[in-house]
Design an enzyme around this catalytic site. Structure first.
Site, PDB file in Angstrom:
ATOM      1  N   CYS A 157       1.586  -3.488  -5.939  1.00  0.00           N
ATOM      2  CA  CYS A 157       1.382  -2.336  -6.825  1.00  0.00           C
ATOM      3  C   CYS A 157       1.935  -2.628  -8.231  1.00  0.00           C
ATOM      4  O   CYS A 157       1.354  -3.431  -8.943  1.00  0.00           O
ATOM      5  CB  CYS A 157       1.991  -1.080  -6.191  1.00  0.00           C
ATOM      6  SG  CYS A 157       1.420   0.437  -6.958  1.00  0.00           S
ATOM      7  N   HIS A 214      -0.027  -0.954  -0.494  1.00  0.00           N
ATOM      8  CA  HIS A 214       1.382  -1.158  -0.126  1.00  0.00           C
ATOM      9  C   HIS A 214       1.526  -1.612   1.323  1.00  0.00           C
ATOM     10  O   HIS A 214       1.620  -0.767   2.227  1.00  0.00           O
ATOM     11  CB  HIS A 214       2.143   0.161  -0.284  1.00  0.00           C
ATOM     12  CG  HIS A 214       2.419   0.529  -1.693  1.00  0.00           C
ATOM     13  ND1 HIS A 214       3.583   0.172  -2.347  1.00  0.00           N
ATOM     14  CD2 HIS A 214       1.687   1.219  -2.607  1.00  0.00           C
ATOM     15  CE1 HIS A 214       3.562   0.626  -3.583  1.00  0.00           C
ATOM     16  NE2 HIS A 214       2.421   1.266  -3.781  1.00  0.00           N
ATOM     17  N   GLU A 236       4.093  -2.654   2.818  1.00  0.00           N
ATOM     18  CA  GLU A 236       5.378  -2.209   3.399  1.00  0.00           C
ATOM     19  C   GLU A 236       5.292  -0.776   3.932  1.00  0.00           C
ATOM     20  O   GLU A 236       6.134  -0.354   4.705  1.00  0.00           O
ATOM     21  CB  GLU A 236       6.511  -2.364   2.374  1.00  0.00           C
ATOM     22  CG  GLU A 236       6.613  -1.267   1.324  1.00  0.00           C
ATOM     23  CD  GLU A 236       5.589  -1.386   0.190  1.00  0.00           C
ATOM     24  OE1 GLU A 236       4.665  -2.213   0.306  1.00  0.00           O
ATOM     25  OE2 GLU A 236       5.709  -0.631  -0.802  1.00  0.00           O
TER      26      GLU A 236
END
Lengths: 82, 231
Positions: free
Chosen positions: B86, B203, B205
């Site tokens: 990002c 993302h 994660e």
């Protein structure tokens, strides 16, 4: 010598300008019809240099290294002595 | 083996990445404040998401000019894997480590939602655990994720297999409707010419544990760890 540079950063032609498009649409709601709206950013830079050529060179370097992204932007520098 | 997670003022996904690396993947990772300049002891680096320097000037522009980025370039030159997520992707393009630029979404709105991504290549340190063409689910959260590159850059990326992920529908088709931000050719993630630097807007994660709705993201981190171990 004291100089003031007004730097204008614009998107290269052909690139989308979502902010301009949104403003155009909002103006249409108010009854104003436009063909196109483009946005730009202006930076006013005060600096001290020995000559206007040196000042212009410095500001140009600043644009290339940080203020503009050469991949997507064109820029103009308007310099004057203050 | 320790992975550096670079923190700038305004990074805000740093702790999520740390949690995934330490607690889910089970590898060593450390948060590294941007004033650190010696990154020699790290085997890899991740630049996490957030709003470094308040997105002033352009998203990622200020962070990309900080001295730590010279150390990141040095790591990249040494072949160490560098991943930007990002805002990290924006920083990598602004620093010149990756081609192209990320500009304001076509519809200028912050979009926070799940996306389907097609894995375009598994020939990289970040995607080796996937099958080429596989569709995975990873969320996005950004307003400046509209990938732009000129024609020459795009064709170079195509010719050299440097597109890592594209936004697709659940069947794996590239369509305009599922392009969340106006990115050229639905590009969601890209690789550097030597393949050891990757940036992506989604993302991973946030999709590394089943409880979060998907654990597809974890394979990116696992690919990285496997690559580091094999070096």
């Amino acid at each position: 010598m004291q100089y003031r540079a007004e730097v204008t950063i614009e998107r290269k032609s052909g690139m989308l300008d979502p902010e301009g498009t949104t403003i155009k649409r909002a103006l249409e709601h108010l009854g104003y019809h436009t063909n196109d709206i483009k946005t730009s950013k202006r930076y006013i830079i005060d600096l001290e240099e020995e000559s206007s050529e040196l000042a212009e060179t410095k500001v140009d370097e600043m644009c290339q290294k940080l203020i503009a992204n050469p991949m997507i932007h064109n820029y103009t520098i308007d310099l004057r002595e203050v | 083996m320790t992975i550096a997670i670079i923190q700038f003022g305004g990074s805000n996904c740093d702790l999520d990445v740390l949690h995934v690396l330490e607690d889910v993947v089970g590898t060593d990772a450390e948060l590294v404040w941007y004033k650190e300049h010696d990154l020699d002891k790290y085997e890899a680096a991740i630049i996490p998401g957030g709003f470094s320097y308040g997105d002033y000037l352009r998203a990622g522009a200020i962070a990309s000019r900080t001295p730590i980025m010279d150390s990141i370039k040095k790591m990249a030159d040494e072949g160490k894997p560098i991943m930007g997520i990002c805002n990290g992707f924006q920083i990598l393009t602004e620093s010149g480590l990756l081609d192209g630029a990320l500009t304001t979404n076509e519809y200028p709105k912050f979009r926070c939602e799940w996306t389907n991504l097609r894995v375009e290549t598994n020939d990289s340190p970040f995607t080796s655990a996937f099958k080429k063409g596989e569709v995975i689910r990873i969320p996005i959260a950004h307003m400046e994720g509209n990938f732009y590159a000129d024609e020459a850059t795009l064709s170079n990326m195509e010719d050299n297999d440097l597109v890592a992920f594209r936004y697709v529908d659940s069947e794996g088709h590239v369509t305009e409707e599922v392009n969340p931000n106006g990115s050229q050719e639905n590009i969601a993630g890209t690789l550097s010419g030597n393949r050891n630097v990757m940036g992506l807007m989604p993302h991973p994660e946030r999709a590394s544990e089943e409880v979060l709705g998907s654990n597809d993201g974890i394979r990116m981190f696992k690919s990285m760890v496997e690559y580091i171990s094999s070096r």
